[in-house]
Design a protein around this motif. Structure first.
Motif, PDB file in Angstrom:
ATOM      1  N   THR A   1     -57.547 -41.333 -26.919  1.00  0.00           N
ATOM      2  CA  THR A   1     -56.604 -40.234 -27.141  1.00  0.00           C
ATOM      3  C   THR A   1     -56.008 -39.750 -25.822  1.00  0.00           C
ATOM      4  O   THR A   1     -54.817 -39.436 -25.740  1.00  0.00           O
TER       5      THR A   1
ATOM      6  N   ASP B   1     -55.973 -44.753 -33.492  1.00  0.00           N
ATOM      7  CA  ASP B   1     -55.858 -44.251 -32.115  1.00  0.00           C
ATOM      8  C   ASP B   1     -55.522 -45.394 -31.148  1.00  0.00           C
ATOM      9  O   ASP B   1     -54.753 -45.209 -30.197  1.00  0.00           O
TER      10      ASP B   1
ATOM     11  N   ARG C   1     -55.412 -34.068 -29.424  1.00  0.00           N
ATOM     12  CA  ARG C   1     -55.928 -35.059 -30.377  1.00  0.00           C
ATOM     13  C   ARG C   1     -57.442 -35.179 -30.283  1.00  0.00           C
ATOM     14  O   ARG C   1     -58.107 -35.474 -31.282  1.00  0.00           O
TER      15      ARG C   1
ATOM     16  N   ASP D   1     -49.153 -33.808 -33.383  1.00  0.00           N
ATOM     17  CA  ASP D   1     -48.124 -34.546 -32.642  1.00  0.00           C
ATOM     18  C   ASP D   1     -47.106 -33.596 -32.023  1.00  0.00           C
ATOM     19  O   ASP D   1     -46.644 -33.817 -30.901  1.00  0.00           O
TER      20      ASP D   1
END
Length: 341
Positions: free
Chosen positions: A92, A164, A33, A47
């Motif tokens: 992240t 996030d 990410r 993901d």
């Protein structure tokens, strides 16, 4: 590559000479990410890479002895903390750490819980309002966000930060819930409980952020979808119940329970619905022991019977009917006699 690494580790424990390189590869994948592939990548693909890295890491961990696992997990925690001064990177990485930790807790259960103590301070920091992202601009920018319009790069960055943060907090709640569930009684002391309960109950009233660039609107942001499986609302409900059930002393139940009750007075119907669901989840966990907390709940339930939102009123009446059956008392009469809280 990740699937091959997992398959290889499942066949035999990685030798020490290869372990460092394998962990480095998995951390690089967990960092997807922060450093997505050049040229852009759909959010669903990012993901999927993170999920594959988590699965591979769990597979590798299952092949290690506790003595070998501890330094590996410590390395992951230090990796997540290494970017603490860079808020976007920290969000992240912490989200990835919490996602991995939840999966490890499910796989290793009580073996993992005592090793996860370093996560508590990190989760507390992630849930703390101090870590709320600062929206770009002031009044006009906020109006643009509400209406769905984009206000340039500043608003785009703010939306990414909000998304996030939401993901990080969802994963933190998910990891904490699993740790509480698998706690054999030595993990959560009174100090930790008192540190965490206001931060966890605060998430009940959190408002889903608008969609970040390239991402779909959160499913749980839709009307009636506040308890979407895996969403922050559902994780907050389950985490509150697991926290109270894992309390080292039932004297600690009351302040956490009070936090849930106060959330039933939030201005947003979504928050009130999640709060009622959290109360119901606490009842599920405590069963008849909840009756010790019932007197404080009665004035709040009484207020909810007059709620302008039909769904909120209906949820309150359903919970009250259940509590009436459990207690054997006519709670509606007690509500009529009771005062405010």
């Amino acid at each position: 590559g990740l699937q091959l690494a997992a398959a290889s580790a499942a066949a035999a424990p990685p030798p020490p000479a290869h372990r460092a390189a394998l962990v480095t590869m998995l951390l690089r994948a967990l960092d997807v990410r922060r450093t997505p592939p050049a040229g852009g990548c759909p959010a669903s693909a990012v993901d999927a890479v993170e999920a594959a890295a988590v699965d591979a890491f769990v597979t590798v961990s299952l092949q290690l002895t506790e003595t070998s696992f501890v330094p590996v997990f410590t390395q992951v925690v230090e990796w997540a903390k290494a970017r603490a001064a860079d808020a976007p990177a920290a969000r992240t990485r912490l989200a990835a750490l919490f996602r991995l930790s939840g999966a490890l807790a499910d796989a290793l259960r009580a073996v993992f819980v005592p090793l996860a103590t370093p996560l508590l301070d990190l989760a507390a920091a992630a849930l703390d309002p101090v870590s709320d992202p600062t929206p770009a601009g002031s009044g006009p920018a906020k109006k643009r966000r509400k209406s769905g319009g984009m206000g340039g790069e500043g608003d785009t960055a703010a939306r990414v930060a909000e998304a996030d943060t939401w993901r990080m907090r969802t994963n933190a709640l998910s990891a904490l819930r699993r740790l509480f569930v698998h706690d054999a009684g030595d993990f959560l002391d009174a100090g930790r409980f008192n540190q965490l309960h206001p931060l966890i109950t605060r998430q009940i009233t959190a408002t889903p952020p608008p969609a970040a660039a390239g991402e779909d609107v959160l499913a749980e942001a839709e009307d009636g979808a506040h308890l979407t499986d895996g969403g922050l609302g559902a994780e907050a409900v389950a985490c509150v119940a697991a926290l109270i059930a894992a309390a080292p002393d039932d004297a600690l139940w009351k302040p956490a329970h009070r936090g849930v009750l106060l959330a039933t007075r939030d201005a947003a119907p979504r928050s009130r619905l999640i709060a009622i669901a959290a109360l119901s989840a606490v009842v599920d966990r405590l069963q008849e022991e909840y009756l010790a907390l019932l007197p404080e709940a009665i004035p709040f339930l009484s207020e909810l019977f007059e709620d302008p939102d039909e769904a909120v009123e209906g949820a309150a009446r359903s919970l009250t009917a259940r509590l009436t059956e459990m207690s054997g008392e006519d709670l509606k009469s007690l509500m009529a006699e009771g005062g405010g809280a």
